[in-house]
Every structure is written in structure tokens, then in C-alpha cells.
Write a protein that holds these residues in place. Structure first.
Motif, PDB file in Angstrom:
ATOM      1  N   PRO A  78       0.050  13.006  -9.360  1.00 48.17           N
ATOM      2  CA  PRO A  78       1.519  13.112  -9.280  1.00 48.17           C
ATOM      3  C   PRO A  78       2.050  14.524  -9.382  1.00 48.17           C
ATOM      4  CG  PRO A  78       0.860  11.383 -10.823  1.00 48.17           C
ATOM      5  CD  PRO A  78      -0.367  12.146 -10.470  1.00 48.17           C
ATOM      6  N   ARG A  79       1.294  15.492  -9.927  1.00 47.32           N
ATOM      7  CA  ARG A  79       1.805  16.838 -10.126  1.00 47.32           C
ATOM      8  C   ARG A  79       0.926  17.838  -9.400  1.00 47.32           C
ATOM      9  NH1 ARG A  79       4.967  13.932 -12.534  1.00 47.32           N
ATOM     10  NH2 ARG A  79       6.074  14.382 -14.482  1.00 47.32           N
ATOM     11  N   ARG A  80       1.566  18.914  -8.899  1.00 44.51           N
ATOM     12  CA  ARG A  80       0.808  20.007  -8.316  1.00 44.51           C
ATOM     13  C   ARG A  80       0.467  21.014  -9.426  1.00 44.51           C
ATOM     14  NH1 ARG A  80       3.848  24.619  -6.857  1.00 44.51           N
ATOM     15  NH2 ARG A  80       6.033  24.482  -7.528  1.00 44.51           N
ATOM     16  N   GLY A  81      -0.198  22.100  -9.081  1.00 40.29           N
ATOM     17  CA  GLY A  81      -0.540  23.123 -10.059  1.00 40.29           C
ATOM     18  C   GLY A  81      -1.822  22.798 -10.805  1.00 40.29           C
ATOM     19  N   ALA A  83       2.995   8.693 -15.113  1.00 36.42           N
ATOM     20  CA  ALA A  83       3.900   9.785 -14.744  1.00 36.42           C
ATOM     21  C   ALA A  83       4.911   9.336 -13.694  1.00 36.42           C
ATOM     22  CB  ALA A  83       3.098  10.976 -14.231  1.00 36.42           C
ATOM     23  N   LEU A  84       4.510   8.406 -12.810  1.00 38.19           N
ATOM     24  CA  LEU A  84       5.435   7.879 -11.812  1.00 38.19           C
ATOM     25  C   LEU A  84       6.309   6.773 -12.386  1.00 38.19           C
ATOM     26  CD1 LEU A  84       3.095   7.659  -8.681  1.00 38.19           C
ATOM     27  CD2 LEU A  84       4.827   9.384  -9.169  1.00 38.19           C
ATOM     28  N   LEU A  85       5.710   5.894 -13.176  1.00 34.95           N
ATOM     29  CA  LEU A  85       6.460   4.747 -13.696  1.00 34.95           C
ATOM     30  C   LEU A  85       7.384   5.123 -14.841  1.00 34.95           C
ATOM     31  CD1 LEU A  85       3.580   2.124 -13.688  1.00 34.95           C
ATOM     32  CD2 LEU A  85       5.535   2.183 -12.150  1.00 34.95           C
ATOM     33  N   GLY A  86       7.106   6.221 -15.535  1.00 33.92           N
ATOM     34  CA  GLY A  86       7.890   6.585 -16.715  1.00 33.92           C
ATOM     35  C   GLY A  86       9.101   7.439 -16.424  1.00 33.92           C
ATOM     36  N   ARG A  87       9.402   7.707 -15.155  1.00 32.14           N
ATOM     37  CA  ARG A  87      10.563   8.549 -14.857  1.00 32.14           C
ATOM     38  C   ARG A  87      11.856   7.797 -15.191  1.00 32.14           C
ATOM     39  NH1 ARG A  87      11.415   9.865  -9.552  1.00 32.14           N
ATOM     40  NH2 ARG A  87      10.446   7.893  -8.939  1.00 32.14           N
ATOM     41  N   PRO A  88      12.879   8.490 -15.747  1.00 32.11           N
ATOM     42  CA  PRO A  88      14.158   7.825 -16.062  1.00 32.11           C
ATOM     43  C   PRO A  88      14.998   7.651 -14.796  1.00 32.11           C
ATOM     44  CG  PRO A  88      14.276  10.137 -16.652  1.00 32.11           C
ATOM     45  CD  PRO A  88      12.868   9.911 -16.179  1.00 32.11           C
ATOM     46  N   ASP A  89      14.583   6.734 -13.952  1.00 32.46           N
ATOM     47  CA  ASP A  89      15.209   6.568 -12.646  1.00 32.46           C
ATOM     48  C   ASP A  89      15.260   5.085 -12.320  1.00 32.46           C
ATOM     49  OD1 ASP A  89      15.646   6.428  -9.781  1.00 32.46           O
ATOM     50  OD2 ASP A  89      15.228   8.565  -9.713  1.00 32.46           O
TER      51      ASP A  89
END
Length: 719
Positions: A421-424, A549-555
Motif C-alpha cells: 500500500p505504501r511507496r518508499g 493499511a487500506l481497510l483502516g483509513r478514516p474514509d
């Protein structure tokens, strides 16, 4: 009065006969008709017929969202036709009966009229920029509908719809349209029970509407191309809008393979402004009747539109960032309804908006049966938190034993996709002792490792201001050791590269996006949306890491978006009966994970829609967000005549951007407090809500209220 009275001695035309009397009456009738004044402008003669041009001036201001009348000089009479670009003076003042001054602005002629309702003298058109009519009636009607829906200015929408002018493409002679192709064979559409019937309806001149849940695998570009080809076979035009250039390239290749060159054009920003305008003109002139493109192509002036198709409407790329921020799906829905065209909303996933179209029976489902889905989908295996806690290897490393085993076995047969889910390298760090996030001492931004640490542990730097942090210590407990909160794509590539030293590792992300990878063993580390296509039968396996990381977003759309990204990656994997396996590191009991295991995006979307209906969330309701200074937001609310059923949610203060972070669109200025208010109305009142907010904005401008309020219809970030 009788005819005898008309011929009485002393009356006009007495003794001249009936024909002369008729001529006199015609002259009297013409004299009574209103005329454009003046008939000349400072000695310049105006057009003898239709001397008034109604112009849309390119000033995207709400209080100027109207047409303005200008006089047409006789020298411009032939070229100043509806739809052409002109230059006009705007903001002129009347001095001694004459209009003087004003700045030059671009505009479009909307129509020509015999007279004007404006009582004073009309300023003339300054220049006809081009005789090419680029704003047709259907396109203007669509732009007006989009502006009304999103409470925006028509000029802003036209700016999105009509590309900037380039001289050389306009001077080139138009080509000949290609012959109408024969109806294509159903091809992959035979995998769907109603697929061949959908193509037959398009080829027969019908306008079927469907929400298409595409089967996993590489077949969707060919199926989309066949739907467009069937529409062309009926003598009508077709338009397909896709989220990015890679998807456009796949659809372009499929359509070229099916029909050959010359039947369609590609409209993307990658082609450059001049070439894009040349292709757009070919569509506008009717030389080409099929378009494949990205977001801006939604306005392409396809003649006699028979099919409007959109692929993967959940992708954020379909949302226009410029005012009034329309979504490509809504624009195509407006266009299909207005022009009577067929509609195809396709994707491996399904949004709640797609589920709503099915629930309202505005569109029909176009899906395969469960047996066919199980045959095409890969095997989905999950690893939850409890499984990782019991796994000794998972406690010591980032991947559980199941993921390592699947990767090792799959690499013997082909490439393996790893979605991160994240770059870097390590984009988020925390104190090892107290788990407090590691912050920059200068701006309080998050510390991160963008690259692999070298000898000595590497150098930390701030993700906001970029300053290096050589000697960090925790402000809460004084600790000096760090741990990874979130591990990025580069760190994952390093770990897997060390675990499988004989296997090449390739990365695909924002900095460098791969299009394709060969069909041989390799580890392909990718961020969501940047997954390359694997040649041959597809990836041998895929790992979906860090599902939390995808499911835990406040969206509000967190679950829907996580499932969409997982399905897109999993669709690139070989079918389960060919050994294709997907391992998802996410809690198996969660609804999106269960939908992935069953490969049931339609069921997940239907349940999400039911939850939204119970809570009154979009798309069941229509919403608008107002952001600005508290006094300005309150003033707009007081001014607006909102629909009776409007729910006013808020105001709530917007959080200030932390110091050092670049300011984003919608962030309050430094040192200012902004409030946000959400307005919610029931279905059917969205148009009234948009009109009320637009009228209130115009009223505030007339009162010289200078503090702006940002209005956005159907905001994506209400959660």
C-alpha cells in the motif's frame, strides 16, 4: 376595415393596385420589428441580417454565468457562426452613448439573433479567432447540464470540454471517414449469459444500458472493443473512458486488432496539445466516430453517440480536480440520457453507484454465472492477525509462512506480484519503546527512510520539509531506537530480494510505472494501481500485503476501495485451476475480505448500498460541502434558499495543516480557522440544492462579500 376602405381616396396606395398596397404593408411591418442598435459602429457597417451574436465569455465567475450580446460587423458576418471562437471586449463602459474600454477575452458564439433585449449600444465582436465551430449544440447542452449539477459556471465546464486551439490542425484538410464495419463476433462476451444479446442490441441500433462485472483475466479490453465495434456497425459513434494511459493503451490495441487503423482515435494528454487537438477535430468533424481516452475524453464531440462506456469508475482518476470537479461517470450518465445512447459501466469491481443503477433498474446487470467466475478466478487464501500471532516466522519477519511458501512455489512457474500500500522504504517510523510516531524536530512532520539504509544505519529525513535528522530521540520517553510503523515498497523489495537472491526484483510505482513484465520468474513489487500486466497466462501468484493499511483509513469508501484494489491485482493472476494463488494479509472475517474470497464484488456493493441507505449517505442522498471562514459559511447558509428537507450537518472546524507540510487544495490558510458544513438532501432534490447554492454565491458576490466559500457537490471525502 374592409378592402373598400383601404382603397378610399387619399389613403396610401389609392389607385396603385393591390400589389403596391401589399408592398407598403410589408415595409410598415418591417419598420415595426425591433432592430439591433446601432446598425453601424463608429462607421463600421454591421451584418445586414442577424446582426447580434450571443456570446459565452470565457470568465469562469458565477455572477457572470450568462450570455452577453455583441454586434456583428459585416466583415465577420460569414465567419461568426454559432460554435466558433471569438474575442470580445468585456467590462466596457458607456460614455456619451458609446461603449468604450474593456479587456479582451475569448468566448464562443452561442447563437445569432435579429435583435437584442439590451437597450443600450452593443459593442462589436473584436475578432473571429477561427471559423471552426467547436462548441456544438449537443456539447453546449451537456456542458450546461454539468454546470447545473455541480453548481458551477458554464465557462469552466466548456474549458474542460473544448481543448485549446492550435492553428495547424485547423488548416489541415479533413480526411474521409472509414467505411462502416461489419458487426463483430461475440468473442469473450459468450462467457456472460446476456453478453451476446447486449452486442446484438448495439449492432441493431438499440441503446442497452448495463453494469458489467468483468471476469478476471486479460479479456476485458477485447470485450470492450467488441462493444464499441458493434456500435460502429450500426452507423453510430462510440466513446470509452478509462482511468489511465496504460488502460487506454490496452483498449486501443484491442480495437486496432479488431477493426484496423482509422476507425478510432486516442485522446490522452500524452499525445501533446497539437496532436490531441488534431484528433479532437477529427471527431468533431465526423471523420472519426469512435474515441478511447482518459477523463477529459468524456466530453469528446462524438457524432450520433450510440455507446458511452466507462471502465473502473471507482478509480479516483475519473474525478476532475478543476472546477466544478465533475466525475466522469456522472457526465456520461447525463450524456447517455440526453443523447439516447447505450451505456456500459464496467470493471472487475463494482461501486455503490453502480449498484444503485441496478437497484433502480436504470441499467441491467451483465455478469457471468458463479461456475464461470470460479473457473476464471485465482485461488484466494487469507492470513489474519490470529494466524500471524501463532506463526513463529511471521513474528520474526514481515511475511507469514504461508506467503513465503506460496511465493517460493510460484516462482518456479512465473512472476509473482506483491502489492504494497505504501511507496518508499520505511515511510512511517515510531519509537521502539513507546510506539510514539517519530516526528521532525523542526516542523513536526513524519520521519521516514525513503531509501535502503547504508552502512551505519542510513539517514532519516522529514517527509514534509526534507531536513535530515541525524540524532533523533523520542520526545515522550527519550528513546533512541526506531521501529517501522508502515513498510514501503522499496523495503519490501529489499527483504524479498534477500530471501530469493537468484530471482530478479522489479518495482512499479509513482516514480516509475511498468507497463508489462515478461512471463518468467521475477518478483514484481507494486503500489496499488501501478501493477504491470504479465505476459502469457498472467502472474503465478500475488501477495496483498498490509491489508489493515487500506481497510483502516478514516474514509466512507475504505472497504470498497480496498476490495477494488485487491480485485484489480488478483485479476492479473492465472486461474486457480492453472495454479494461480492470491494470499491476502487481512482479517478474514471482514466484509471486503470475504467478498474477495468469494469474488463477489456485486454482492459487496449491494450490501454497502443498503448500509448507505440506512444511514442516509451518498449516493442514496445528495450532499454538498461548504468550507471557508466561519462567518462566510454562516452568511452563505443564511442567504441560500435551501430545499425544505435539507439536513445541515455542522459546522465543524477543519484541522489546520501542520507546519512545514505543503498546503493542499482545501486546506485553510496558515493562521486561519475554516469551518465545514455538510448539506444533505433526499434523492430528487440534488438539482434544487445545487441551484440554491449557486444563487446564494451570486448574491454574496453582488453584496461584495469577498471572503470565498468553497462549494463542492457530492464531495468524496465526507467520511
Amino acid at each position: 376595415m374592409s378592402s373598400e376602405d383601404d382603397e378610399a381616396p387619399g389613403a396610401p396606395g389609392a389607385g396603385a393596385g393591390g400589389e403596391q398596397l401589399a408592398l407598403i404593408r410589408e415595409e410598415v411591418r418591417k419598420a415595426k420589428q425591433p432592430r439591433a442598435k446601432p446598425r453601424s459602429w463608429r462607421g463600421v457597417a454591421l451584418a445586414p441580417e442577424l446582426p447580434v451574436a450571443r456570446v459565452l465569455v470565457d470568465k469562469g465567475l458565477l455572477h457572470l454565468d450568462q450570455y452577453f450580446d455583441y454586434a456583428v460587423p459585416e466583415a465577420m458576418d460569414e465567419q461568426a457562426q454559432p460554435g466558433v471562437r471569438v474575442r470580445v471586449r468585456f467590462g466596457a463602459r458607456v460614455v456619451k452613448g458609446r461603449r468604450e474600454g474593456g479587456e479582451l477575452h475569448d468566448g464562443f458564439v452561442i447563437e445569432r439573433l435579429p435583435s437584442s433585449d439590451y437597450p443600450g449600444p452593443l459593442a462589436p465582436l473584436a475578432q473571429v479567432l477561427s471559423p471552426e465551430p467547436v462548441l456544438g449544440t449537443a456539447l453546449l447542452r451537456l456542458c450546461r447540464a454539468v454546470a447545473d449539477r455541480y453548481a458551477g459556471a458554464l465557462a469552466d465546464v466548456v474549458q474542460l470540454a473544448v481543448p485549446p486551439r492550435r492553428v495547424r490542425p485547423e488548416n489541415a484538410a479533413p480526411g474521409e471517414p472509414p467505411p462502416v464495419p461489419a458487426p463483430p463476433a461475440p468473442g469473450g462476451w459468450t462467457r456472460y449469459p446476456t453478453g451476446p444479446g447486449y452486442l446484438e442490441a448495439l449492432a441493431g441500433g438499440g441503446s442497452p444500458r448495463a453494469v458489467w462485472t468483468a471476469l478476471p483475466g486479460p479479456g476485458w479490453p477485447d470485450e470492450l472493443a467488441r462493444a464499441m465495434a458493434a456500435t460502429l456497425a450500426s452507423g453510430r459513434g462510440a466513446l470509452a473512458v478509462l482511468p489511465d494511459g496504460r488502460a487506454v493503451a490496452r483498449a486501443d490495441a484491442a480495437l486496432t486488432a479488431l477493426l484496423g487503423e482509422g476507425h478510432h482515435v486516442v485522446l490522452t494528454a500524452d499525445s501533446g496539445p497539437e496532436e490531441r487537438y488534431r484528433r479532437w477535430l477529427a471527431v468533431n468533424r465526423g471523420t472519426v466516430r469512435a474515441v478511447v481516452g482518459t477523463r477529459a475524453a468524456v466530453f469528446a464531440p462524438v457524432r450520433d453517440l450510440g455507446l458511452a462506456a466507462l471502465w473502473d469508475d471507482g478509480d479516483s482518476s475519473h474525478a476532475e480536480p478543476h472546477a466544478p470537479q465533475p466525475h466522469a461517470r456522472d457526465v456520461l450518465l447525463l450524456r447517455a440520457a440526453d443523447e439516447g445512447a447505450g451505456f456500459l459501466l464496467g470493471g472487475h469491481a463494482m461501486t455503490v453507484e453502480g449498484a444503485q443503477l441496478l437497484e433502480r433498474r436504470w441499467a441491467a446487470p451483465l455478469t457471468a454465472d458463479r461456475e464461470r467466475v470460479r473457473e476464471a478466478a485465482p485461488l484466494i487464501r487469507t492470513v489474519g492477525d490470529g494466524d500471524q500471532a501463532r506463526d513463529a516466522a511471521a513474528r520474526a519477519a514481515r511475511l507469514p509462512s504461508l506467503a513465503w511458501q506460496v511465493t517460493r512455489d510460484a516462482l518456479q512457474h512465473g512472476p509473482v506480484l506483491v502489492q504494497v500500500p505504501r511507496r518508499g522504504y520505511v515511510p512511517r517510523l515510531a519509537c521502539e519503546r513507546c510506539r510514539e510516531p517519530a516526528r521532525c524536530a523542526h516542523c513536526a512532520g513524519p520521519l521516514e527512510l525513503a531509501d535502503a539504509p547504508r552502512e551505519g544505519g542510513g539517514t532519516l529525513h522529514c517527509g514534509w520539509c526534507g531536513r535530515p535528522e541525524a540524532a533523533w530521540n523520542c520526545g515522550s520517553c527519550g528513546g533512541t531506537r526506531l521501529r517501522a510503523q508502515v513498510v514501503g515498497a522499496r523495503r519490501t523489495a529489499d527483504e524479498l530480494g534477500r530471501a530469493f537472491p537468484a530471482v530478479p526484483v522489479r518495482t512499479s510505482g509513482r516514480d516509475a510505472v511498468l507497463t508489462r513484465v515478461p512471463d518468467r520468474p521475477a518478483l514484481v513489487i507494486s503500489t496499488p494501481g501501478a501493477e504491470p500486466v504479465a505476459d502469457g497466462p498472467g502472474y503465478a501468484a500475488a501477495l496483498l500485503l498490509d491489508g489493515w493499511a487500506l481497510l483502516g483509513r478514516p474514509d466512507l469508501r475504505a472497504g470498497e476501495e480496498a476490495l477494488r484494489r485487491w480485485l484489480l491485482a488478483s485479476a492479473l493472476v492465472r486461474p486457480g485451476h492453472e495454479g494461480g494463488t492470491v494470499v491476502a494479509l487481512a482479517e478474514p472475517t471482514l466484509r471486503p475480505v470475504q467478498a474477495l474470497v468469494r469474488w463477489d464484488p456485486a454482492g459487496h456493493a449491494a450490501r454497502e448500498l443498503a448500509d448507505r441507505a440506512e444511514l442516509g449517505f451518498p449516493p442514496v442522498s445528495r450532499m454538498a460541502s461548504l468550507t471557508g471562514l466561519p462567518a462566510a459559511v454562516a452568511d452563505l447558509l443564511e442567504t441560500a434558499e435551501l430545499p425544505d428537507d435539507t439536513d445541515v450537518l455542522g459546522p465543524v472546524p477543519l484541522p489546520e495543516a501542520p507546519p512545514g507540510r505543503p498546503r493542499r487544495a482545501g486546506d485553510p490558510p496558515p493562521g486561519e480557522r475554516w469551518d465545514r458544513v455538510l448539506l444533505r438532501v433526499r434523492p430528487g432534490n440534488g438539482g434544487a440544492l445545487a441551484a440554491a447554492l449557486k444563487t446564494a454565491q451570486i448574491a454574496r458576490t453582488a453584496r461584495r462579500q469577498t471572503d470565498p466559500v468553497r462549494v463542492r457537490i457530492d464531495p468524496p471525502d465526507i467520511g
